[in-house]
Design a protein around this motif. Structure first.
Motif, PDB file in Angstrom:
ATOM      1  N   VAL A 129     -49.392   6.041  10.006  1.00  0.00           N
ATOM      2  CA  VAL A 129     -50.025   7.252  10.527  1.00  0.00           C
ATOM      3  C   VAL A 129     -50.454   8.153   9.374  1.00  0.00           C
ATOM      4  O   VAL A 129     -49.909   8.070   8.274  1.00  0.00           O
ATOM      5  N   LYS A 130     -51.407   8.999   9.644  1.00  0.00           N
ATOM      6  CA  LYS A 130     -51.928   9.955   8.659  1.00  0.00           C
ATOM      7  C   LYS A 130     -51.501  11.371   9.033  1.00  0.00           C
ATOM      8  O   LYS A 130     -51.333  11.696  10.208  1.00  0.00           O
ATOM      9  N   GLN A 131     -51.367  12.216   8.024  1.00  0.00           N
ATOM     10  CA  GLN A 131     -51.031  13.608   8.250  1.00  0.00           C
ATOM     11  C   GLN A 131     -52.059  14.234   9.198  1.00  0.00           C
ATOM     12  O   GLN A 131     -53.259  14.094   8.997  1.00  0.00           O
ATOM     13  N   GLY A 132     -51.580  14.881  10.261  1.00  0.00           N
ATOM     14  CA  GLY A 132     -52.450  15.523  11.236  1.00  0.00           C
ATOM     15  C   GLY A 132     -52.824  14.640  12.418  1.00  0.00           C
ATOM     16  O   GLY A 132     -53.412  15.125  13.392  1.00  0.00           O
ATOM     17  N   GLN A 133     -52.469  13.359  12.368  1.00  0.00           N
ATOM     18  CA  GLN A 133     -52.778  12.431  13.464  1.00  0.00           C
ATOM     19  C   GLN A 133     -51.864  12.723  14.654  1.00  0.00           C
ATOM     20  O   GLN A 133     -50.658  12.913  14.492  1.00  0.00           O
ATOM     21  N   THR A 134     -52.420  12.740  15.866  1.00  0.00           N
ATOM     22  CA  THR A 134     -51.616  12.938  17.064  1.00  0.00           C
ATOM     23  C   THR A 134     -50.739  11.710  17.295  1.00  0.00           C
ATOM     24  O   THR A 134     -51.225  10.588  17.332  1.00  0.00           O
ATOM     25  N   ILE A 135     -49.422  11.957  17.428  1.00  0.00           N
ATOM     26  CA  ILE A 135     -48.457  10.867  17.583  1.00  0.00           C
ATOM     27  C   ILE A 135     -47.735  10.915  18.927  1.00  0.00           C
ATOM     28  O   ILE A 135     -47.143   9.932  19.351  1.00  0.00           O
ATOM     29  N   GLY A 136     -47.744  12.064  19.576  1.00  0.00           N
ATOM     30  CA  GLY A 136     -47.026  12.211  20.834  1.00  0.00           C
ATOM     31  C   GLY A 136     -47.449  13.463  21.565  1.00  0.00           C
ATOM     32  O   GLY A 136     -48.315  14.216  21.101  1.00  0.00           O
ATOM     33  N   ILE A 137     -46.806  13.671  22.711  1.00  0.00           N
ATOM     34  CA  ILE A 137     -47.099  14.821  23.558  1.00  0.00           C
ATOM     35  C   ILE A 137     -45.812  15.621  23.754  1.00  0.00           C
ATOM     36  O   ILE A 137     -44.763  15.051  24.104  1.00  0.00           O
ATOM     37  N   LEU A 138     -45.877  16.924  23.537  1.00  0.00           N
ATOM     38  CA  LEU A 138     -44.736  17.820  23.684  1.00  0.00           C
ATOM     39  C   LEU A 138     -44.143  17.686  25.080  1.00  0.00           C
ATOM     40  O   LEU A 138     -44.881  17.607  26.063  1.00  0.00           O
ATOM     41  N   GLY A 139     -42.814  17.643  25.158  1.00  0.00           N
ATOM     42  CA  GLY A 139     -42.193  17.431  26.456  1.00  0.00           C
ATOM     43  C   GLY A 139     -40.843  18.090  26.616  1.00  0.00           C
ATOM     44  O   GLY A 139     -40.511  19.066  25.929  1.00  0.00           O
ATOM     45  N   ASN A 140     -40.048  17.521  27.515  1.00  0.00           N
ATOM     46  CA  ASN A 140     -38.756  18.087  27.899  1.00  0.00           C
ATOM     47  C   ASN A 140     -37.801  16.954  28.271  1.00  0.00           C
ATOM     48  O   ASN A 140     -37.129  17.008  29.285  1.00  0.00           O
ATOM     49  N   THR A 141     -37.748  15.891  27.449  1.00  0.00           N
ATOM     50  CA  THR A 141     -36.911  14.731  27.745  1.00  0.00           C
ATOM     51  C   THR A 141     -35.599  14.803  26.966  1.00  0.00           C
ATOM     52  O   THR A 141     -35.470  15.568  26.008  1.00  0.00           O
ATOM     53  N   GLY A 142     -34.622  14.002  27.371  1.00  0.00           N
ATOM     54  CA  GLY A 142     -33.316  14.010  26.713  1.00  0.00           C
ATOM     55  C   GLY A 142     -32.533  15.250  27.091  1.00  0.00           C
ATOM     56  O   GLY A 142     -32.738  15.832  28.152  1.00  0.00           O
ATOM     57  N   VAL A 143     -31.632  15.670  26.212  1.00  0.00           N
ATOM     58  CA  VAL A 143     -30.828  16.867  26.444  1.00  0.00           C
ATOM     59  C   VAL A 143     -31.644  18.060  25.975  1.00  0.00           C
ATOM     60  O   VAL A 143     -31.732  18.350  24.788  1.00  0.00           O
ATOM     61  N   SER A 144     -32.274  18.740  26.930  1.00  0.00           N
ATOM     62  CA  SER A 144     -33.250  19.780  26.615  1.00  0.00           C
ATOM     63  C   SER A 144     -33.246  20.841  27.707  1.00  0.00           C
ATOM     64  O   SER A 144     -33.037  20.536  28.880  1.00  0.00           O
ATOM     65  N   THR A 145     -33.509  22.086  27.318  1.00  0.00           N
ATOM     66  CA  THR A 145     -33.543  23.184  28.293  1.00  0.00           C
ATOM     67  C   THR A 145     -34.962  23.596  28.674  1.00  0.00           C
ATOM     68  O   THR A 145     -35.133  24.443  29.536  1.00  0.00           O
ATOM     69  N   GLY A 146     -35.960  23.018  28.019  1.00  0.00           N
ATOM     70  CA  GLY A 146     -37.345  23.364  28.317  1.00  0.00           C
ATOM     71  C   GLY A 146     -38.282  22.633  27.382  1.00  0.00           C
ATOM     72  O   GLY A 146     -37.849  21.988  26.421  1.00  0.00           O
ATOM     73  N   PRO A 147     -39.598  22.708  27.655  1.00  0.00           N
ATOM     74  CA  PRO A 147     -40.578  21.988  26.833  1.00  0.00           C
ATOM     75  C   PRO A 147     -40.573  22.462  25.377  1.00  0.00           C
ATOM     76  O   PRO A 147     -40.710  23.650  25.109  1.00  0.00           O
ATOM     77  N   HIS A 148     -40.395  21.518  24.472  1.00  0.00           N
ATOM     78  CA  HIS A 148     -40.461  21.800  23.037  1.00  0.00           C
ATOM     79  C   HIS A 148     -40.435  20.473  22.283  1.00  0.00           C
ATOM     80  O   HIS A 148     -40.226  19.420  22.880  1.00  0.00           O
ATOM     81  N   VAL A 149     -40.664  20.538  20.979  1.00  0.00           N
ATOM     82  CA  VAL A 149     -40.430  19.383  20.118  1.00  0.00           C
ATOM     83  C   VAL A 149     -39.324  19.781  19.145  1.00  0.00           C
ATOM     84  O   VAL A 149     -39.373  20.843  18.525  1.00  0.00           O
ATOM     85  N   HIS A 150     -38.301  18.941  19.079  1.00  0.00           N
ATOM     86  CA  HIS A 150     -37.259  19.113  18.067  1.00  0.00           C
ATOM     87  C   HIS A 150     -37.781  18.402  16.821  1.00  0.00           C
ATOM     88  O   HIS A 150     -38.079  17.209  16.859  1.00  0.00           O
ATOM     89  N   TYR A 151     -37.913  19.135  15.715  1.00  0.00           N
ATOM     90  CA  TYR A 151     -38.528  18.606  14.500  1.00  0.00           C
ATOM     91  C   TYR A 151     -37.526  18.675  13.349  1.00  0.00           C
ATOM     92  O   TYR A 151     -36.984  19.738  13.050  1.00  0.00           O
ATOM     93  N   GLU A 152     -37.270  17.524  12.730  1.00  0.00           N
ATOM     94  CA  GLU A 152     -36.360  17.440  11.594  1.00  0.00           C
ATOM     95  C   GLU A 152     -37.067  16.874  10.376  1.00  0.00           C
ATOM     96  O   GLU A 152     -37.948  16.023  10.503  1.00  0.00           O
ATOM     97  N   VAL A 153     -36.644  17.329   9.205  1.00  0.00           N
ATOM     98  CA  VAL A 153     -37.081  16.764   7.929  1.00  0.00           C
ATOM     99  C   VAL A 153     -35.835  16.286   7.207  1.00  0.00           C
ATOM    100  O   VAL A 153     -34.858  17.030   7.082  1.00  0.00           O
ATOM    101  N   MET A 154     -35.854  15.038   6.759  1.00  0.00           N
ATOM    102  CA  MET A 154     -34.735  14.474   6.020  1.00  0.00           C
ATOM    103  C   MET A 154     -35.228  13.989   4.659  1.00  0.00           C
ATOM    104  O   MET A 154     -36.338  13.481   4.552  1.00  0.00           O
ATOM    105  N   ILE A 155     -34.392  14.151   3.658  1.00  0.00           N
ATOM    106  CA  ILE A 155     -34.624  13.555   2.347  1.00  0.00           C
ATOM    107  C   ILE A 155     -33.458  12.597   2.153  1.00  0.00           C
ATOM    108  O   ILE A 155     -32.322  13.037   2.006  1.00  0.00           O
ATOM    109  N   GLY A 156     -33.760  11.302   2.240  1.00  0.00           N
ATOM    110  CA  GLY A 156     -32.675  10.321   2.311  1.00  0.00           C
ATOM    111  C   GLY A 156     -31.945  10.538   3.628  1.00  0.00           C
ATOM    112  O   GLY A 156     -32.560  10.611   4.679  1.00  0.00           O
ATOM    113  N   ASP A 157     -30.625  10.722   3.574  1.00  0.00           N
ATOM    114  CA  ASP A 157     -29.832  10.980   4.770  1.00  0.00           C
ATOM    115  C   ASP A 157     -29.561  12.462   4.986  1.00  0.00           C
ATOM    116  O   ASP A 157     -28.908  12.845   5.950  1.00  0.00           O
ATOM    117  N   LYS A 158     -30.040  13.313   4.080  1.00  0.00           N
ATOM    118  CA  LYS A 158     -29.730  14.741   4.142  1.00  0.00           C
ATOM    119  C   LYS A 158     -30.786  15.487   4.963  1.00  0.00           C
ATOM    120  O   LYS A 158     -31.983  15.405   4.676  1.00  0.00           O
TER     121      LYS A 158
END
Length: 169
Positions: A129-158
């Motif tokens: 994928v390329k930076q800025g490419q659409t990869i998904g649609i914002l939703g409310n799946t899993g353990v969630s209280t409302g529509p959002h995207v949970h976004y994480e950045v990892m460097i290695g395992d940190k």
């Protein structure tokens, strides 16, 4: 009538050409490196706001204090496009018990990103994928209280604070 003599020396101009070429090549390399670092907002067009920050917060379900390992980005609605925040390769595109529909992308320099609680996944494992490419649609799946995207950045395992990288764009 005043005649101004041209003070530019042809030799100086010829000597500058390699330096200018080297500078241009360096800028090109910097752009490629920057596209490999998660540095743009995960909701297309910069829409939305932060509903939960990186760090200690209270769990909405248990009331217990815990360390939130990403940021939650919301527009209050399902259906907004989620984009790859850097060039990379999809290493996971699946349903996760906690994060719901989830995408994990491996990037250059040991970076990886996670996008959770999606309504739909638009990429597959192994896809580049390329930076800025659409990869998904914002939703409310899993353990969630409302529509959002949970976004994480990892460097290695940190897990790292995504805000540390958003300044790049």
């Amino acid at each position: 009538l005043i005649i101004v003599e041209n003070s530019l020396d042809e030799t100086a101009l010829l000597e500058a050409v390699p330096l200018i070429s080297e500078y241009g090549a360096t800028l090109g390399k910097m752009g490629a490196v920057q596209r490999g670092i998660p540095s743009i907002w995960p909701i297309k067009g910069g829409m939305g706001h932060i509903s939960t920050v990186f760090g200690y917060t209270t769990n909405d379900f248990t009331g217990q204090r815990y360390f939130h390992q990403g940021i939650d980005c919301s527009t209050y609605r399902t259906g907004d496009p989620i984009v790859a925040t850097a060039d990379g390769k999809v290493v996971l595109a699946a349903n996760d018990r906690s994060y719901g529909l989830t995408i994990v992308i491996a990037h250059a320099q040991g970076f990886s990103t996670r996008y959770g609680h999606l309504d739909r996944i638009l990429v597959r494992t192994g896809q580049t994928v390329k930076q800025g490419q659409t990869i998904g649609i914002l939703g409310n799946t899993g353990v969630s209280t409302g529509p959002h995207v949970h976004y994480e950045v990892m460097i290695g395992d940190k897990k790292s604070n995504p805000f540390d990288f958003l300044w790049l764009k």
